[in-house]
Design a protein around this motif. Structure first.
Motif, PDB file in Angstrom:
ATOM      1  N   GLU A 127       0.836  -1.222   0.000  1.00 17.48           N
ATOM      2  CA  GLU A 127       0.000   0.000   0.000  1.00 17.48           C
ATOM      3  C   GLU A 127       0.864   1.262   0.000  1.00 17.48           C
ATOM      4  OE1 GLU A 127      -3.322  -0.155  -0.279  1.00 17.48           O
ATOM      5  OE2 GLU A 127      -2.962  -2.314  -0.478  1.00 17.48           O
ATOM      6  N   ASP A 128       2.120   1.110   0.386  1.00 13.88           N
ATOM      7  CA  ASP A 128       3.020   2.276   0.453  1.00 13.88           C
ATOM      8  C   ASP A 128       3.373   2.711  -0.970  1.00 13.88           C
ATOM      9  OD1 ASP A 128       5.039   4.088   0.728  1.00 13.88           O
ATOM     10  OD2 ASP A 128       6.335   2.837   1.978  1.00 13.88           O
ATOM     11  N   PRO A 129       3.045   3.957  -1.348  1.00 18.09           N
ATOM     12  CA  PRO A 129       3.353   4.396  -2.726  1.00 18.09           C
ATOM     13  C   PRO A 129       4.850   4.381  -3.039  1.00 18.09           C
ATOM     14  CG  PRO A 129       2.621   6.247  -1.354  1.00 18.09           C
ATOM     15  CD  PRO A 129       2.393   5.006  -0.551  1.00 18.09           C
ATOM     16  N   ASP A 130       5.683   4.454  -2.016  1.00 16.28           N
ATOM     17  CA  ASP A 130       7.135   4.419  -2.235  1.00 16.28           C
ATOM     18  C   ASP A 130       7.718   3.036  -1.939  1.00 16.28           C
ATOM     19  OD1 ASP A 130       7.201   7.079  -2.966  1.00 16.28           O
ATOM     20  OD2 ASP A 130       7.427   7.766  -0.897  1.00 16.28           O
ATOM     21  N   ALA A 131       6.870   2.020  -1.975  1.00 18.59           N
ATOM     22  CA  ALA A 131       7.339   0.666  -1.641  1.00 18.59           C
ATOM     23  C   ALA A 131       8.450   0.230  -2.598  1.00 18.59           C
ATOM     24  CB  ALA A 131       6.180  -0.316  -1.728  1.00 18.59           C
ATOM     25  N   PHE A 132       9.475  -0.425  -2.036  1.00 22.15           N
ATOM     26  CA  PHE A 132      10.575  -0.935  -2.863  1.00 22.15           C
ATOM     27  C   PHE A 132      10.136  -2.266  -3.479  1.00 22.15           C
ATOM     28  CE2 PHE A 132      14.401  -3.212  -3.880  1.00 22.15           C
ATOM     29  CZ  PHE A 132      15.260  -2.233  -4.355  1.00 22.15           C
ATOM     30  N   THR A 133      10.332  -2.393  -4.805  1.00 18.20           N
ATOM     31  CA  THR A 133       9.934  -3.633  -5.478  1.00 18.20           C
ATOM     32  C   THR A 133      11.096  -4.168  -6.312  1.00 18.20           C
ATOM     33  OG1 THR A 133       9.104  -2.515  -7.458  1.00 18.20           O
ATOM     34  CG2 THR A 133       7.529  -2.859  -5.680  1.00 18.20           C
ATOM     35  N   VAL A 134      11.054  -5.462  -6.510  1.00 15.41           N
ATOM     36  CA  VAL A 134      11.942  -6.109  -7.483  1.00 15.41           C
ATOM     37  C   VAL A 134      11.040  -6.661  -8.580  1.00 15.41           C
ATOM     38  CG1 VAL A 134      13.559  -7.995  -7.904  1.00 15.41           C
ATOM     39  CG2 VAL A 134      13.705  -6.684  -5.777  1.00 15.41           C
ATOM     40  N   ASP A 135      11.268  -6.210  -9.826  1.00 16.30           N
ATOM     41  CA  ASP A 135      10.478  -6.698 -10.962  1.00 16.30           C
ATOM     42  C   ASP A 135      11.251  -7.824 -11.630  1.00 16.30           C
ATOM     43  OD1 ASP A 135       8.829  -4.703 -10.239  1.00 16.30           O
ATOM     44  OD2 ASP A 135       9.072  -3.478 -12.020  1.00 16.30           O
ATOM     45  N   ALA A 136      10.789  -9.051 -11.414  1.00 15.72           N
ATOM     46  CA  ALA A 136      11.489 -10.223 -11.965  1.00 15.72           C
ATOM     47  C   ALA A 136      10.749 -10.692 -13.207  1.00 15.72           C
ATOM     48  CB  ALA A 136      11.548 -11.336 -10.924  1.00 15.72           C
ATOM     49  N   MET A 137      11.455 -10.751 -14.322  1.00 15.76           N
ATOM     50  CA  MET A 137      10.831 -11.084 -15.606  1.00 15.76           C
ATOM     51  C   MET A 137      11.336 -12.439 -16.099  1.00 15.76           C
ATOM     52  SD  MET A 137      10.702  -8.771 -19.039  1.00 15.76           S
ATOM     53  CE  MET A 137      12.453  -8.849 -19.395  1.00 15.76           C
ATOM     54  N   PRO A 138      10.426 -13.409 -16.312  1.00 21.38           N
ATOM     55  CA  PRO A 138      10.862 -14.691 -16.885  1.00 21.38           C
ATOM     56  C   PRO A 138      11.188 -14.499 -18.371  1.00 21.38           C
ATOM     57  CG  PRO A 138       8.487 -14.676 -16.662  1.00 21.38           C
ATOM     58  CD  PRO A 138       8.967 -13.371 -16.113  1.00 21.38           C
ATOM     59  N   ALA A 139      12.105 -15.292 -18.872  1.00 25.42           N
ATOM     60  CA  ALA A 139      12.493 -15.162 -20.285  1.00 25.42           C
ATOM     61  C   ALA A 139      13.092 -16.464 -20.779  1.00 25.42           C
ATOM     62  CB  ALA A 139      13.503 -14.024 -20.451  1.00 25.42           C
ATOM     63  N   LEU A 140      13.094 -16.601 -22.106  1.00 30.18           N
ATOM     64  CA  LEU A 140      13.791 -17.718 -22.763  1.00 30.18           C
ATOM     65  C   LEU A 140      14.842 -17.125 -23.685  1.00 30.18           C
ATOM     66  CD1 LEU A 140      10.714 -19.910 -23.827  1.00 30.18           C
ATOM     67  CD2 LEU A 140      12.231 -20.321 -21.879  1.00 30.18           C
ATOM     68  N   ARG A 141      16.016 -17.738 -23.710  1.00 31.96           N
ATOM     69  CA  ARG A 141      17.085 -17.263 -24.601  1.00 31.96           C
ATOM     70  C   ARG A 141      16.845 -17.826 -25.998  1.00 31.96           C
ATOM     71  NH1 ARG A 141      20.567 -13.199 -23.942  1.00 31.96           N
ATOM     72  NH2 ARG A 141      21.186 -13.860 -21.844  1.00 31.96           N
ATOM     73  N   GLN A 142      16.878 -16.937 -27.016  1.00 30.49           N
ATOM     74  CA  GLN A 142      16.672 -17.376 -28.397  1.00 30.49           C
ATOM     75  C   GLN A 142      18.020 -17.623 -29.080  1.00 30.49           C
ATOM     76  OE1 GLN A 142      12.771 -15.606 -30.154  1.00 30.49           O
ATOM     77  NE2 GLN A 142      13.896 -13.857 -29.323  1.00 30.49           N
ATOM     78  N   PRO A 143      18.005 -18.347 -30.218  1.00 22.42           N
ATOM     79  CA  PRO A 143      19.280 -18.657 -30.892  1.00 22.42           C
ATOM     80  C   PRO A 143      20.110 -17.419 -31.239  1.00 22.42           C
ATOM     81  CG  PRO A 143      17.503 -19.961 -31.832  1.00 22.42           C
ATOM     82  CD  PRO A 143      16.863 -19.010 -30.867  1.00 22.42           C
ATOM     83  N   ASP A 144      19.435 -16.288 -31.546  1.00 25.88           N
ATOM     84  CA  ASP A 144      20.202 -15.081 -31.903  1.00 25.88           C
ATOM     85  C   ASP A 144      20.634 -14.298 -30.663  1.00 25.88           C
ATOM     86  OD1 ASP A 144      17.870 -13.998 -31.002  1.00 25.88           O
ATOM     87  OD2 ASP A 144      17.426 -12.822 -32.802  1.00 25.88           O
ATOM     88  N   ASN A 145      20.493 -14.909 -29.490  1.00 24.44           N
ATOM     89  CA  ASN A 145      20.927 -14.328 -28.212  1.00 24.44           C
ATOM     90  C   ASN A 145      19.963 -13.276 -27.655  1.00 24.44           C
ATOM     91  OD1 ASN A 145      22.909 -15.007 -26.362  1.00 24.44           O
ATOM     92  ND2 ASN A 145      23.912 -13.017 -26.593  1.00 24.44           N
ATOM     93  N   THR A 146      18.870 -12.974 -28.381  1.00 28.05           N
ATOM     94  CA  THR A 146      17.866 -12.080 -27.798  1.00 28.05           C
ATOM     95  C   THR A 146      16.966 -12.911 -26.873  1.00 28.05           C
ATOM     96  OG1 THR A 146      16.350 -12.421 -29.646  1.00 28.05           O
ATOM     97  CG2 THR A 146      17.887 -10.570 -29.824  1.00 28.05           C
ATOM     98  N   LEU A 147      16.026 -12.226 -26.236  1.00 27.28           N
ATOM     99  CA  LEU A 147      15.157 -12.920 -25.283  1.00 27.28           C
ATOM    100  C   LEU A 147      13.728 -12.985 -25.793  1.00 27.28           C
ATOM    101  CD1 LEU A 147      16.351 -11.189 -21.982  1.00 27.28           C
ATOM    102  CD2 LEU A 147      17.058 -13.434 -22.836  1.00 27.28           C
ATOM    103  N   LEU A 148      13.017 -14.002 -25.342  1.00 26.55           N
ATOM    104  CA  LEU A 148      11.591 -14.124 -25.584  1.00 26.55           C
ATOM    105  C   LEU A 148      10.927 -13.934 -24.228  1.00 26.55           C
ATOM    106  CD1 LEU A 148      10.042 -14.709 -28.184  1.00 26.55           C
ATOM    107  CD2 LEU A 148       9.995 -17.126 -27.560  1.00 26.55           C
ATOM    108  N   ILE A 149      10.033 -12.940 -24.130  1.00 27.74           N
ATOM    109  CA  ILE A 149       9.436 -12.664 -22.818  1.00 27.74           C
ATOM    110  C   ILE A 149       7.905 -12.761 -22.910  1.00 27.74           C
ATOM    111  CG2 ILE A 149      11.334 -11.223 -22.024  1.00 27.74           C
ATOM    112  CD1 ILE A 149       9.644  -8.769 -22.686  1.00 27.74           C
ATOM    113  N   PRO A 150       7.260 -13.175 -21.828  1.00 31.58           N
ATOM    114  CA  PRO A 150       5.802 -13.350 -21.860  1.00 31.58           C
ATOM    115  C   PRO A 150       5.077 -12.004 -21.855  1.00 31.58           C
ATOM    116  CG  PRO A 150       6.633 -13.750 -19.652  1.00 31.58           C
ATOM    117  CD  PRO A 150       7.832 -13.512 -20.504  1.00 31.58           C
TER     118      PRO A 150
END
Lengths: 323, 188
Positions: A127-150
């Motif tokens: 509820e705290d507007p200044d709350a500290f967050t960690v945004d963790a994003m799942p991903a898959l590595r593609q053959p060209d080294n870029t990522l695929l993200i949901p």
């Protein structure tokens, strides 16, 4: 006070407190250690402004990418429920490993909330507007080294390459040690720009990549940046890796362009005053541009050379059209 | 009767650098760093004389550029007026020297008096710009002049080649052609 000292002092006011940075990095490292040890995780790395060292005070969040083993999740990367499934899977892991009550590695996270691309992990009261967050994003590595993200909203997966921007910023920092500090200064400057809505910080980073020189003094580099960015902003500002399209489609381009033009005029006046040896006048103009946090002597009778409207040229003389 | 002002009477004409001493110091510092081969003369309103570097630009030098300009930079006379720095210095190319027929023609960027036409508008020069910006443009003009003389381009570029690599491939390909021609034995 000289210009170098003034810019150094102003930089100190813009930079995030070092203790804050250390705390954010320590929290990020707990996530990296906990998630990186999982069998179906290939790697975990920081991806946001903290990873690029272009973060601004106060630090409210940290971005992480969790690259999973595609063989362990054969359905991921396909359209349908897999996007939501990946976020739920990562949210569940965070709960087990780092949940505030029963976390097996640490007890940090009060709430793990799967969003569109990432799981928002609240380390403070949600509820705290200044709350500290960690945004963790799942991903898959593609053959060209870029990522695929949901992407939950489209029920699909999209390509992204956050490492490209990290590397580009690092390259420029090697060329010019003031690059990252100046990006922070510009990101801070945008907060005072009168526009409809807001200007995303990433917009300023992309403008800096395109328009901020990687040589010379800070005042001259800023002058060049504002002049070039006032033109550049007329074109769409897109993902530098050419994968995610426009960074901020609703950007108030006219408002930002006007602000950049005004800043260009002020920076030109400041540089002209400095070149004429009128350091105090130059400091006052920089303070007019950056606000009261910029150290400047008390306002006195401004010399006519500074008060007069600056003569702006569209390009440096070396590239001016020839007759 | 008032005493005559001996100090002013003996001082001679008021040169621009008496009014703008910091500007002269800045120019001398910048020119020395850019091209140490230029010599300063305080005669009249002042001038620089000497050869410019062949390729003073930030990007790599294309192969064959030395050959294109016979291994010599442009010999110039940079002539100041007493309205400097509000009015830019004029740059006169001396070697190669444009022909009279090439003056006042836009494709050659040469003024009627033989100086280079490096800016289309007065507003392009703010008075705060570095004189080395003009020297860079003059060095670029030299390359394009050689390409014109070799018949490789029919008109010089609008903005010059200080930062625009538009003619670089042409320099490389023309050098390659010249080397092929040199390998062909002369006819009996």
């Amino acid at each position: 006070m000289g210009l170098v000292k003034a810019f150094d002092d102003y930089q100190d006011s813009v930079n995030a407190d070092i203790e804050q940075v250390r705390l954010a990095r320590a929290r990020r490292d707990v996530f990296k250690k906990a998630l990186g040890a999982e069998d179906d995780v290939e790697e975990v790395f920081g991806s946001g402004s903290l990873a690029r060292s272009t973060q601004l005070a106060p630090i409210h969040d940290v971005d992480l990418v969790v690259v999973f083993d595609a063989d362990a999740h054969p359905t991921w990367g396909t359209a349908g429920d897999a996007a939501q499934e990946a976020l739920s899977h990562l949210g569940g892991k965070v709960h087990v490993l780092l949940g505030a009550t029963h976390g097996t590695v640490d007890q940090l996270v009060r709430l793990a909330d799967p969003r569109n691309h990432a799981v928002k992990c609240f380390l403070d009261d949600p509820e705290d507007p200044d709350a500290f967050t960690v945004d963790a994003m799942p991903a898959l590595r593609q053959p060209d080294n870029t990522l695929l993200i949901p992407e939950v909203t489209s029920r699909d997966w999209v390509s992204a390459d956050p490492e490209y921007l990290i590397n580009e910023v690092a390259k420029r920092q090697v060329k010019w040690p003031y690059f990252r500090p100046m990006v922070r200064v510009l990101k801070n400057w945008r907060l005072g720009v009168p526009v409809e809505g807001k200007i995303k910080s990433l917009v300023m980073e992309i403008l800096a990549l395109d328009c901020l020189p990687t040589a010379g003094s800070r005042p001259e580099a800023l002058r060049a940046f504002f002049s070039a960015a006032a033109v550049r902003v007329n074109e769409p500002i897109t993902d530098p890796a050419d994968l995610c399209g426009e960074i901020q489609p609703d950007l108030d381009r006219v408002g930002l362009r006007d602000a950049l033009n005004e800043a260009s005029e002020l920076a030109t006046q400041a540089c002209a005053a400095a070149a004429n040896g009128a350091t105090d006048d130059a400091l006052q103009v920089w303070a007019q541009l950056f606000g009261t946090d910029f150290p400047a002597p008390a306002k006195k009778q401004t010399s006519p050379s500074v008060a007069a409207p600056a003569l702006i040229t569209s390009r440096p003389v070396k590239d001016a059209p020839q007759g | 009767m008032a005493e005559p002002n001996i100090e002013l009477a003996d001082a001679g004409p008021v040169t621009w650098w008496r009014c703008e001493p910091r500007r002269l110091a800045r120019d001398q510092q910048e020119v020395a760093a850019f091209c140490p081969d230029l010599d300063w003369s305080a005669t009249g309103a002042g001038s620089w004389h000497g050869r410019l570097p062949i390729w003073p630009f930030a990007r790599p030098k294309p192969q064959g550029v030395e050959d294109l300009v016979d291994g010599k930079g442009l010999l110039v006379q940079v002539v100041y007026g007493h309205a400097y720095p509000m009015v830019p210095a004029a740059i006169f190319p001396l070697d190669p020297e444009p022909e009279v027929v090439e003056r006042t023609q836009h494709q050659w960027h040469v003024n009627g008096d033989g100086s280079l036409c490096l800016m289309q508008t007065d507003a392009a020069w703010t008075g705060r710009d570095s004189v080395t910006g003009l020297l860079l443009k003059a060095a670029g003009w030299h390359i394009e002049y050689a390409l014109m003389k070799h018949g490789l381009i029919s008109v010089m570029s609008t903005n010059g080649i200080v930062e625009d690599p538009v003619v670089d491939p042409l320099i490389v390909s023309s050098a390659a052609e010249r080397s092929v021609e040199a390998d062909v034995p002369p006819e009996d």
